[in-house]
Design an enzyme around this catalytic site. Structure first.
Site, PDB file in Angstrom:
ATOM      1  CB  SER A  99      77.587  66.053  73.886  1.00 35.41           C
ATOM      2  OG  SER A  99      76.600  65.222  74.460  1.00 35.41           O
ATOM      3  CG  ASP A 101      72.012  70.242  77.645  1.00 39.04           C
ATOM      4  OD1 ASP A 101      71.553  69.087  77.624  1.00 39.04           O
ATOM      5  OD2 ASP A 101      73.218  70.490  77.489  1.00 39.04           O
ATOM      6  CG  HIS A 158      72.641  68.360  74.430  1.00 41.83           C
ATOM      7  ND1 HIS A 158      73.610  68.499  75.389  1.00 41.83           N
ATOM      8  CD2 HIS A 158      73.064  67.350  73.612  1.00 41.83           C
ATOM      9  CE1 HIS A 158      74.571  67.615  75.184  1.00 41.83           C
ATOM     10  NE2 HIS A 158      74.270  66.909  74.113  1.00 41.83           N
TER      11      HIS A 158
END
Length: 307
Positions: A154, A252, A282
């Site tokens: 991320s 995501d 995600h």
């Protein structure tokens, strides 16, 4: 494919409409940093060592994972996710352990300074400086002196890309490989320029309409989001960057920018492996890697790093 049934159960259990509330970093950190598995149930490694690295800006805590006894190791630097304002050495411990064992790398997890107390470029400086420190302490770390990789998830994937760009510019050390898990590579949320921000923007844990607020803590002081060290996807010249593994998730919001970045790297002659995991959201490392469809992500990472 549809969302995995086990993940759908969790999504269906969440309130359908939640009033918008201001993000309070301290409260968000408590929730985000909660571990999924107790330490005794996590993958066991040969040794785990806590250290502190002194830099010009701050003393940075690190955690060193060693996969086995040995005289020499390739090194992987790990930068955790958490929108630059949450995440810790503890929050990603259960993710790093299997990466360490599957790859055979000595892994150094970096506890960089967090926003809003320390906005951009603090996290980037810390990740770069600790990586440089690792190269300068070859004997102590038993680094093989050849293989130096970066990995992050991320916002940590953002830091991986930014450190790679900075290393290419400064020429103080060489990165050989980079692994980006569902990376956030464009911090300009003034418009949703990637279809996945719309398609997956609501109901899949990460809400697209909250991204600007979540990242605002890192961007305090009028940071230019066109700066490639802030939004690596804005860098046009990607030549000479490390071989990359980019892993995305079907549901995501960040899926498309990760895959676009992979395509941009390929156009500039960088070898890239791209894997999209279907039916998952995600942040699936650690949270959903117990499911058969996703548990091979660590082996695939290990294979890439060893290849």
């Amino acid at each position: 494919m549809p969302v995995h049934p086990e993940i759908k159960k969790i999504l269906d259990s969440l309130p359908k409409s939640q009033p918008k509330t201001k993000v309070i970093p301290e409260e968000h950190r408590k929730m985000f940093d909660a571990p999924v598995l107790p330490v005794e149930k996590r993958v066991q490694v040969y040794s785990v060592e806590e250290r502190t690295v002194p830099t010009a800006e701050a003393d940075i805590p690190i955690r060193i994972y060693t996969p086995k006894e040995g005289d020499s190791f390739p090194i992987l630097m790990y930068f955790h996710g958490g929108a630059f304002f949450s995440g810790t050495l503890d929050s990603h411990d259960e993710v790093i352990r299997p990466i360490c064992m599957e790859s055979g790398y000595k892994v150094i997890s970096v506890g960089f300074r967090l926003a809003p107390e320390h906005p951009f470029p603090a996290a980037l400086e810390d990740c770069y400086n600790v990586t440089k420190w690792a190269t300068e302490n070859r004997g102590e770390l038993k680094w093989d002196g050849e293989t130096l990789a970066l990995a992050g998830d991320s916002s940590g994937g953002n830091l991986v890309a930014a450190v790679s760009l900075l290393a290419r510019e400064k020429q103080e050390f060489s990165i050989t490989k980079q692994v980006l898990y569902y990376p956030s590579l464009d911090l300009d949320f003034s418009e949703f320029r990637y279809p996945s921000l719309v398609e997956n923007g609501k109901g899949y844990f990460v809400e697209s309409d909250q991204l600007a607020e979540l990242n605002s803590f890192y961007l305090l002081g009028g940071v230019d989001t066109d700066n490639p060290l802030v939004s690596p996807i804005r860098e046009e010249n990607l030549e000479g960057l490390p071989t990359a593994l980019i892993i995305t998730a079907e549901y995501d919001p960040f899926r498309d920018e990760g895959e676009l970045f992979a395509g941009n790297l390929k156009k500039c002659g960088v070898h890239v492996e791209t894997i999209r995991y279907e039916g998952v959201t995600h942040g699936f490392l650690g949270k959903f890697t117990h499911l058969d469809e996703y548990k091979d992500v660590y082996k695939r990472t290990g294979d890439f790093l060893k290849s």
